[in-house]
Design an enzyme around this catalytic site. Structure first.
Site, mmCIF file in Angstrom:
data_model
loop_
_atom_site.group_PDB
_atom_site.id
_atom_site.type_symbol
_atom_site.label_atom_id
_atom_site.label_comp_id
_atom_site.label_asym_id
_atom_site.label_seq_id
_atom_site.Cartn_x
_atom_site.Cartn_y
_atom_site.Cartn_z
ATOM 1 N N GLY B 481 -28.181 -8.655 8.533
ATOM 2 C CA GLY B 481 -27.567 -8.373 9.821
ATOM 3 C C GLY B 481 -27.033 -6.958 9.907
ATOM 4 O O GLY B 481 -26.620 -6.501 10.959
ATOM 5 N N GLN B 482 -27.069 -6.254 8.778
ATOM 6 C CA GLN B 482 -26.460 -4.918 8.753
ATOM 7 C C GLN B 482 -27.262 -3.894 9.543
ATOM 8 O O GLN B 482 -26.753 -2.826 9.857
ATOM 9 C CB GLN B 482 -26.265 -4.450 7.304
ATOM 10 C CG GLN B 482 -27.530 -4.095 6.532
ATOM 11 C CD GLN B 482 -28.148 -5.272 5.797
ATOM 12 O OE1 GLN B 482 -28.015 -6.408 6.207
ATOM 13 N NE2 GLN B 482 -28.870 -4.998 4.725
ATOM 14 N N GLY B 483 -28.512 -4.218 9.845
ATOM 15 C CA GLY B 483 -29.302 -3.302 10.665
ATOM 16 C C GLY B 483 -30.230 -2.414 9.871
ATOM 17 O O GLY B 483 -30.700 -1.386 10.385
ATOM 18 N N SER B 484 -30.550 -2.810 8.661
ATOM 19 C CA SER B 484 -31.440 -1.987 7.835
ATOM 20 C C SER B 484 -32.784 -1.690 8.484
ATOM 21 O O SER B 484 -33.301 -0.592 8.309
ATOM 22 C CB SER B 484 -31.662 -2.646 6.475
ATOM 23 O OG SER B 484 -30.445 -2.706 5.805
ATOM 24 N N ALA B 521 -23.424 -4.868 -3.161
ATOM 25 C CA ALA B 521 -22.681 -3.686 -3.612
ATOM 26 C C ALA B 521 -22.863 -2.490 -2.662
ATOM 27 O O ALA B 521 -22.886 -1.345 -3.117
ATOM 28 C CB ALA B 521 -23.094 -3.314 -5.040
ATOM 29 N N SER B 522 -23.004 -2.751 -1.407
ATOM 30 C CA SER B 522 -23.143 -1.681 -0.402
ATOM 31 C C SER B 522 -24.220 -0.688 -0.799
ATOM 32 O O SER B 522 -24.103 0.511 -0.548
ATOM 33 C CB SER B 522 -21.808 -0.939 -0.218
ATOM 34 O OG SER B 522 -20.791 -1.826 0.157
ATOM 35 N N ARG B 523 -25.279 -1.175 -1.429
ATOM 36 C CA ARG B 523 -26.227 -0.239 -2.027
ATOM 37 C C ARG B 523 -27.508 -0.045 -1.222
ATOM 38 O O ARG B 523 -28.315 0.818 -1.542
ATOM 39 C CB ARG B 523 -26.576 -0.670 -3.461
ATOM 40 C CG ARG B 523 -27.459 -1.904 -3.569
ATOM 41 C CD ARG B 523 -27.577 -2.404 -4.993
ATOM 42 N NE ARG B 523 -28.596 -1.754 -5.789
ATOM 43 C CZ ARG B 523 -29.905 -1.951 -5.687
ATOM 44 N NH1 ARG B 523 -30.376 -2.781 -4.768
ATOM 45 N NH2 ARG B 523 -30.753 -1.335 -6.480
ATOM 46 N N LYS B 751 -23.539 7.604 2.134
ATOM 47 C CA LYS B 751 -23.023 6.694 1.125
ATOM 48 C C LYS B 751 -23.088 5.264 1.680
ATOM 49 O O LYS B 751 -23.183 5.073 2.890
ATOM 50 C CB LYS B 751 -21.549 6.993 0.839
ATOM 51 C CG LYS B 751 -21.249 8.377 0.294
ATOM 52 C CD LYS B 751 -19.753 8.478 -0.023
ATOM 53 C CE LYS B 751 -19.419 9.874 -0.551
ATOM 54 N NZ LYS B 751 -18.011 9.961 -0.997
ATOM 55 N N GLU B 755 -19.085 -2.644 2.517
ATOM 56 C CA GLU B 755 -17.882 -3.380 2.108
ATOM 57 C C GLU B 755 -16.555 -2.662 2.356
ATOM 58 O O GLU B 755 -15.537 -3.303 2.582
ATOM 59 C CB GLU B 755 -17.979 -3.715 0.607
ATOM 60 C CG GLU B 755 -19.119 -4.644 0.289
ATOM 61 C CD GLU B 755 -19.491 -4.612 -1.188
ATOM 62 O OE1 GLU B 755 -19.192 -5.567 -1.888
ATOM 63 O OE2 GLU B 755 -20.068 -3.598 -1.635
#
Ligand code: FES
Ligand code: FES
Lengths: 157, 795
Positions: B481-484, B521-523, B751, B755
């Site tokens: 859902g983050q929009g990648s 991990a927000s990676r 970056k 999170e």
């Protein structure tokens, strides 16, 4: 299991469904009509993911007993874009302003918002927030959804 | 800085239009021919012996296709330290223990069958308090370990320890010291889309698992490992994600229901779906790990931190998932948030008969940050220094190497603290205090350039370009859902010289992707972005090689045709050396051109023409455009001392809050919330804000309202009525501040930011409440009842 036959209007079309009498409107939409847009986030009227519009009002379809739909008019997320596929201003605004992330709450959000704008084309932020107060969203923090609904209201005007 | 066409622009998520039209297929919507429905029977007790299971009645129910118990399937241990089996036999250790599973032709029949299974239990002694569980003589949750060796204690063999410098030296150098105890509780991830999967075997016993995991490749590994032990060694596994209805940590482990689903599918030879109810989401999924901290810090006269010592106790619940590994992340804020030379951190995980835990947005950081940042405030007060000033004195800076050996490359912390101060009008508010109003802040550090928790922190990507100018990107991550799909399209478009609308993404399919350590991990933006940029270089090179080969011919062919039509046409005299070397050429907006003359009237050509020419050249010489890249950054695994630079870069941020507390009701109103984040570079500002807003809201819930109430091992509030998630009516006036120092290692300077927004929110609120009413609530969530009790005690 005892079945019931109901006739109603679904996204503008006259339809008849014969389903078990215990089914909810949500189950009927999903299983009988294969309209998957309305979601079962809880099944007990607490999350709003199943919201559809019945005779103008946003309702939780998971709680809506199917026999009561007889003769009514139901609009689901599948029915708000134009027949040619032109998105409704609300749909466009959600895309434009990131009102959708995982999208699971989105159908319900859009239907609550549509019911609001149909009845109140120029809502305040507070009215917008009240209209979606029963629609949980874990992804967005609601802010961009509220903005998107406001943007759509502007467009419609 | 060069001017970007797409990076840094708020490109809308058009690629996901299916989500606003009800067409996106989530796991709930997925149906396979002949599919059956699985349901799970859970334990009736928190700790008991299973004396007998009678499934005869249930088996006779028409429509039931299979009933499995722990006695019907191989006794194979799964999980992080292999301390549980898929279906439990002999002993249950928590209420969510899976005792039996049914597959039937409808969910209703499966449910009915569950009610017909009779399980006889013999109740065993229980332990629910982690402190009690550590004591000698406490009831043992596990009698033996994974290898069958007898266990004497409930303490897990996971001694998390981190030491740097020397605490005693730090103590001696201190002018002020403080000691605090704080605790955090269970919080549910509350994905709106329920958990579920569909398992399907083909006739050769190869599995396709339709899933929603954020670790497709690791998930596949776990299944392969499980298969090897249940007689399916060498069978193939493909994990394919449906659209994912949120994750927030829940999809990091391969959960027990997934193994059960596979067993039911294997048994019935049919596709089987298991889909959780909301109630199951609350009691049968591992939530965020709770923790109790004793933290001590000191500083010298000038306010410089001298030491930080912390002991953490984690209620592990009955089994071990990723919750038990949260201390590995806690070490980061413990050792590296602000400059602190002497650090000691020890964490103990203890088995109890409670629910067990796993990851949630921020991993262990929100818990540890709550301890560190509330203690920072008590220490600032002790030292008589303004809390903002105190943080500025101790702020991390570019070029630092922290006691954990994290290399701080870019660091916008100073700017974040200062913008919070400015936007909150901090100094004035501190001076002219209004009754029951207060301000507070907290900062964070988090990995933002990958996180090497596995030997490979790599991310693979494959890109092909066809003659229609379609760019297909095969990406190994998961969009939760983050929009990648939008963000990666922007990066590819920018790096390749195409338009975002040319790009299609395939994600979440092990059959169509290279290894990736997972979308955690927000990676993801950092890793996939870097992989994409490098892959695009290769693709571009192929296209430009083709261009050099075919452009002159295409141009000359065009002239010939013109000449045929118009005999008066005079072929211009062109300097073909401009397009004779791929290095001298570039692509922008899908057009190939010579760098020295980007608007050359003849040498600007649509990429599609070139790719078409490369493909249709006749026998034996045709080519396609495709490349792959595997990006594994030069980071380090943590060593035995838990030190090492595990990420290419780190995110910093500060949350500042102004609150008003109603001293009659204990109600807290957030008047203002400033979320200042060093994001490196915002690839898509609107989507980035979505990450910040969503994370802040979940953080406010963590601070004020959310709590899974567990009483004697049982979840008492497994529904949205009693579990208090924020609604749209809970207005949090968030002012985001996006700090963009640009990071050298990041894709276009970016970056990870998934999170961070959550992490410092709860302590900032706690600090503001203290500033407002002079009482400090040390256990989350800070409910009105706790505030009233504390106010009463104070009087
Ligand atoms: S599914 Fe109807 S309100 Fe949640
Ligand atoms: S967009 Fe994910 S729950 Fe709202």
């Amino acid at each position: 299991m005892k079945k019931v036959s109901v006739s109603f209007t679904l996204n503008g079309d006259p339809v008849t469904a014969e389903v078990p009498v215990t089914w909810s409107l949500l189950k009927t939409l999903r299983e009988y009509f294969e309209l998957n847009g309305a979601k079962k986030g809880c099944g007990v009227g607490e999350c709003g993911a199943c919201t559809v519009i019945v005779d103008g009002d946003a309702v939780s379809s998971c709680l809506y007993p199917i026999p009561e739909i007889e003769g009514r008019s139901v609009t689901t997320i599948e029915g708000i874009a134009s027949a040619e596929g032109e998105l409704h201003p609300l749909q466009k605004a959600f895309i434009e302003n990131n009102g959708v992330q995982c999208g699971y709450c989105t159908s319900g959000m859009l239907m609550s918002a549509k019911s609001l704008l149909d009845q109140n084309p120029d809502p305040t932020e507070d009215e917008i927030r009240t209209s979606i107060a029963g629609n949980f969203c874990r992804c967005t923090g609601y802010i961009q959804i509220v903005e998107a609904i406001g943007m759509a209201a502007e467009t419609i005007k | 800085m060069s001017e970007y066409l797409y990076v840094g622009k708020s490109i809308p998520r058009t690629i996901e239009t299916d989500k606003v039209t009800g067409r996106a297929i989530y796991i709930d919507d997925l149906k396979r021919p002949g599919m059956l429905y699985g349901k799970i029977l859970y334990s009736k007790y928190a700790h008991a012996k299973i004396k007998n299971i009678d499934k005869s009645k249930a088996e006779k129910l028409p429509g039931v296709r299979a009933i499995l118990t722990g006695y019907d399937i191989p006794d194979v241990r799964v999980g992080f330290i292999k301390d549980q089996t898929v279906l439990k036999k002999d002993v249950v250790r928590q209420f969510r223990d899976e005792v039996a599973a049914v597959a039937a032709i409808s969910p209703e029949i499966a449910e009915e069958a569950l009610g017909l299974i009779k399980v006889e239990y013999e109740v065993l002694p229980t332990v629910f308090d982690p402190v009690e569980a550590m004591k000698e003589g406490a009831p043992l949750v596990h009698e033996v370990d994974a290898r069958g060796r007898p266990l004497k204690s409930n303490i897990l063999p996971l001694p998390w320890k981190f030491y740097a410098g020397d605490i005693e030296t730090g103590r001696k150098a201190s002018a002020y010291t403080v000691k605090d105890s704080v605790s955090t509780t269970w919080v549910n991830q509350c994905c709106m889309g329920p958990s579920g999967c569909v398992a399907e075997f083909d006739m050769n016993n190869n599995l396709t698992l339709y899933d929603q995991t954020n670790v497709i490749h690791l998930g596949k590994q776990r299944i392969m490992e499980y298969f090897a032990q249940i007689g399916l060694k060498g069978k193939k596994v493909r994990v394919v994600n449906a659209i994912v209805g949120g994750s927030f940590g829940t999809k990091l482990d391969t959960d027990i229901y997934e193994f059960i689903c596979m067993q039911l599918a294997l048994k019935t030879r049919k596709p089987v779906k298991i889909l959780f109810s909301r109630e199951e989401e609350f009691f049968a999924l591992p939530p965020r790990q709770p923790a109790i901290f004793d933290i001590e810090q000191g500083c010298d006269k000038e306010g410089r931190l001298t030491f930080r010592k912390c002991e953490a106790l984690l209620d592990n619940g009955a089994y071990t998932s990723w919750g038990a590994t949260t201390p590995s992340v806690m070490m980061m804020p413990m050792s590296s948030l602000y400059r602190v030379p002497n650090v000691s951190f020890e964490a103990t995980c203890v088995y109890t008969n409670n629910i067990y835990c796993q990851a949630m947005r921020g991993y262990g950081n929100p818990q540890a940050n709550f301890a560190v940042e509330t203690s920072m405030d008590t220490l600032a007060e002790e030292a008589g220094i303004d809390p903002a000033e105190f943080r500025l004195i101790n702020r991390n800076q570019s070029g630092d190497e922290t006691p954990q050996r994290l290399k701080i490359t870019s660091c916008g912390l100073e700017e974040c603290i200062n913008s919070v101060k400015e936007k909150l009008d901090w100094d004035k508010k501190k001076k002219d205090k209004k009754k029951a109003r207060g301000v507070g802040m907290a900062s964070l550090i988090h990995v933002a350039g990958g996180a090497r928790v596995y030997m490979s922190d790599g991310h693979g990507i494959m890109i092909k370009v066809d003659q229609n100018g379609c760019v297909d990107v095969f990406e190994s991550g998961t969009d939760q859902g983050q929009g990648s799909p939008t963000v990666i399209s922007q990066i590819v478009a920018e790096a390749l010289g195409f338009k975002p609308e040319d790009i299609s993404l395939t994600m979440g399919d092990t059959g169509l992707s290279l290894w990736d350590a997972g979308t955690h991990a927000s990676r993801h933006t950092f890793m996939a972005g870097n992989a994409a940029i490098r892959c695009c270089e290769k693709v571009k090179k192929q296209i430009l090689d083709m261009a050099v080969q075919y452009m002159p011919k295409l141009i000359k062919g065009g002239f010939k045709r013109k000449k045929r039509k118009d005999p008066d046409f005079v072929q211009p005299d062109l300097d073909y050396s401009l397009i004779s070397n791929p290095e001298d050429m570039d692509i922008r907006d899908r057009m190939v051109f010579p760098k020295s003359d980007p608007d050359h009237p003849y040498f600007k050509m649509d990429v599609r023409e070139i790719v078409r020419s490369g493909l249709h050249v006749g026998v034996g010489d045709s080519r396609v455009v495709v490349a792959e890249e595997f990006y594994d950054p030069p980071t380090e695994m943590l060593d035995r001392e838990m030190k090492g630079n595990l990420s290419m870069t780190y995110a910093f941020g500060t949350t500042g809050v102004e609150v008003e507390v109603d001293e009659e009701t204990g109600e807290v109103t957030i008047l203002k919330l400033i979320a200042a984040h060093d994001v490196g570079k915002a690839i898509n500002p609107t989507l980035l804000l979505g990450q910040v807003y969503g994370a802040v809201y979940t953080g406010v819930g963590y601070g004020l309202t959310e709590e899974i109430k567990v009483v004697n091992g049982r979840v008492m509030n497994p529904n949205f009525r009693d579990y208090k998630m924020l609604t749209a009516k809970d207005v949090i006036p968030i002012t985001p501040v996006v700090v963009e120092p640009g990071d050298e290692a990041g894709p276009f300077g970016a970056k990870g930011i998934g999170e961070p927004g959550l992490v410092p929110t709860a302590p900032a609120i706690a600090n503001a409440i203290y500033d407002a009413i002079g009482v400090r609530i040390t256990d989350l969530p800070i409910t009105p009842e706790k505030i009233l009790t504390a106010l009463n005690d104070k009087q």
